[in-house]
Design a protein around this motif. Structure first.
Motif, PDB file in Angstrom:
ATOM      1  N   GLN A   1       0.851  -1.195   0.000  1.00  0.00           N
ATOM      2  CA  GLN A   1       0.000   0.000   0.000  1.00  0.00           C
ATOM      3  C   GLN A   1       0.886   1.244   0.000  1.00  0.00           C
ATOM      4  OE1 GLN A   1      -2.470  -1.486   3.551  1.00  0.00           O
ATOM      5  NE2 GLN A   1      -3.924  -0.207   2.425  1.00  0.00           N
TER       6      GLN A   1
ATOM      7  N   GLU B   1       4.887   8.187  -8.972  1.00  0.00           N
ATOM      8  CA  GLU B   1       4.114   7.145  -9.658  1.00  0.00           C
ATOM      9  C   GLU B   1       5.012   6.329 -10.584  1.00  0.00           C
ATOM     10  OE1 GLU B   1       0.165   6.741 -12.535  1.00  0.00           O
ATOM     11  OE2 GLU B   1       0.805   8.711 -11.829  1.00  0.00           O
TER      12      GLU B   1
ATOM     13  N   SER C   1       0.367  -2.416 -11.233  1.00  0.00           N
ATOM     14  CA  SER C   1      -0.953  -2.587 -10.616  1.00  0.00           C
ATOM     15  C   SER C   1      -1.067  -1.921  -9.244  1.00  0.00           C
ATOM     16  CB  SER C   1      -1.289  -4.068 -10.498  1.00  0.00           C
ATOM     17  OG  SER C   1      -0.323  -4.714  -9.677  1.00  0.00           O
ATOM     18  N   ILE C   2      -0.009  -1.299  -8.761  1.00  0.00           N
ATOM     19  CA  ILE C   2      -0.069  -0.718  -7.416  1.00  0.00           C
ATOM     20  C   ILE C   2      -1.021   0.475  -7.367  1.00  0.00           C
ATOM     21  CG2 ILE C   2       2.270  -1.469  -6.790  1.00  0.00           C
ATOM     22  CD1 ILE C   2       3.091   1.512  -7.091  1.00  0.00           C
ATOM     23  N   ASP C   3      -1.554   0.676  -6.178  1.00  0.00           N
ATOM     24  CA  ASP C   3      -2.542   1.735  -5.964  1.00  0.00           C
ATOM     25  C   ASP C   3      -1.911   2.834  -5.097  1.00  0.00           C
ATOM     26  OD1 ASP C   3      -4.953   3.107  -5.843  1.00  0.00           O
ATOM     27  OD2 ASP C   3      -5.596   2.026  -4.040  1.00  0.00           O
TER      28      ASP C   3
ATOM     29  N   GLN D   1      -2.524   6.140  -2.956  1.00  0.00           N
ATOM     30  CA  GLN D   1      -3.640   6.821  -2.285  1.00  0.00           C
ATOM     31  C   GLN D   1      -3.195   8.140  -1.681  1.00  0.00           C
ATOM     32  OE1 GLN D   1      -6.025   4.058   0.253  1.00  0.00           O
ATOM     33  NE2 GLN D   1      -4.549   2.496  -0.426  1.00  0.00           N
TER      34      GLN D   1
ATOM     35  N   ARG E   1       5.970   2.373  -9.644  1.00  0.00           N
ATOM     36  CA  ARG E   1       5.495   1.337 -10.568  1.00  0.00           C
ATOM     37  C   ARG E   1       6.667   0.547 -11.153  1.00  0.00           C
ATOM     38  NH1 ARG E   1       0.230   1.980 -10.574  1.00  0.00           N
ATOM     39  NH2 ARG E   1      -0.745   4.025 -10.674  1.00  0.00           N
TER      40      ARG E   1
END
Length: 276
Positions: free
Chosen positions: A247, A258, A268-270, A272, A262
């Protein structure tokens, strides 16, 4: 005097490891932890809204570090890695006071200083942010273990903004690196510590400057191994094979974070947004 034995029996191996930094730099540590401990669940906090930490006051850095620590404690982390040299140099005591020995805390300065102290080094250079250099913590930590090592520290404040802006393998970073590493303070060093977790992102460029004349210390690897040793000692290594979760929380979403996250952890990481 006997030191109090730490008791972490209330913790579970499948709880996540919390990692924080001012921005992308701590990803170099997180990447190494992922490589060394692939079954561990990770929660990363990048305080991109307040970077760079290196030119902030000690009081501000303490405020950022303690708020992030509170957040990671709320997230039920079994250990916290302060993946930021500036936060370590200025807020380690406050983070430890806040954690109050409920979970292990691993910083990025003391394990590196200890390892360098017990190996064959005579003249050691440290490049870091202004706040880290002003604290003198590297010199104090190294010389606490080995008073015969000569330590020269140099503030290199332009490197973090250049890295955060994505200037890697670029004339901008080549020029900054050349100017800093040519400084007379670093003239006779045989070993260089990258005293900021952002700097390994420029490792190849730094090695290129020195050729084979200077040994550059791999700090993220040392920190990840220290974490593994502590978790193993307290029977907290995760053995669950169902797949680790990652996370990422940021105080400000940035394109460069970002891109690098990645690259290290997959597309595919999110990410937040979390403003503390």
């Amino acid at each position: 005097m006997k030191t109090k034995k730490q008791d972490f029996s209330h913790l579970s191996p499948n709880q996540p490891i919390g990692i924080f930094d001012s921005g992308v730099g701590g990803l170099t540590v997180a990447k190494e932890i992922k490589r060394l401990l692939p079954q561990e669940n990770l929660i990363y906090f990048g305080d991109t809204k307040h970077l760079p930490y290196g030119d902030k006051s000690k009081e501000a850095i303490i405020g950022y570090a303690t708020r992030i620590t509170e957040f990671l404690l709320e997230k039920n982390c079994k250990a916290i890695v302060i993946a930021c040299n500036t936060a370590t140099a200025n807020a380690l005591k406050e983070v430890l006071d806040l954690v109050a020995e409920k979970i292990p805390v691993i910083d990025v300065i003391n394990p590196v200083a200890e390892k360098v102290s017990y190996e064959i080094h005579t003249n050691v250079g440290v490049i870091a942010t202004k706040a880290t250099v002003n604290s003198g913590l590297y010199k104090k930590s190294i010389r606490k273990h080995n008073k015969f090592i000569k330590v020269d520290e140099l503030a290199t404040p332009l490197l973090v903004p250049a890295i955060e802006e994505g200037f890697k393998n670029h004339p901008v970073t080549h020029s900054i690196i050349y100017n800093y590493l040519s400084n007379k303070k670093l003239k006779n060093i045989e070993t260089l510590i990258l005293g900021c977790t952002h700097y390994p992102l420029l490792l190849e460029e730094i090695k290129q400057f020195y050729g084979n004349r200077v040994r550059v210390i791999d700090s993220p690897s040392i920190v990840a191994n220290q974490l593994k040793m502590i978790l193993d000692k307290h029977h907290l290594l995760n053995t669950d094979n169902s797949g680790a979760t990652y996370q990422f929380f940021l105080s400000d979403l940035t394109k460069n974070f970002e891109k690098i996250s990645r690259k290290f952890f997959g597309n595919s990481i999110d990410l937040q947004l979390k403003v503390l």
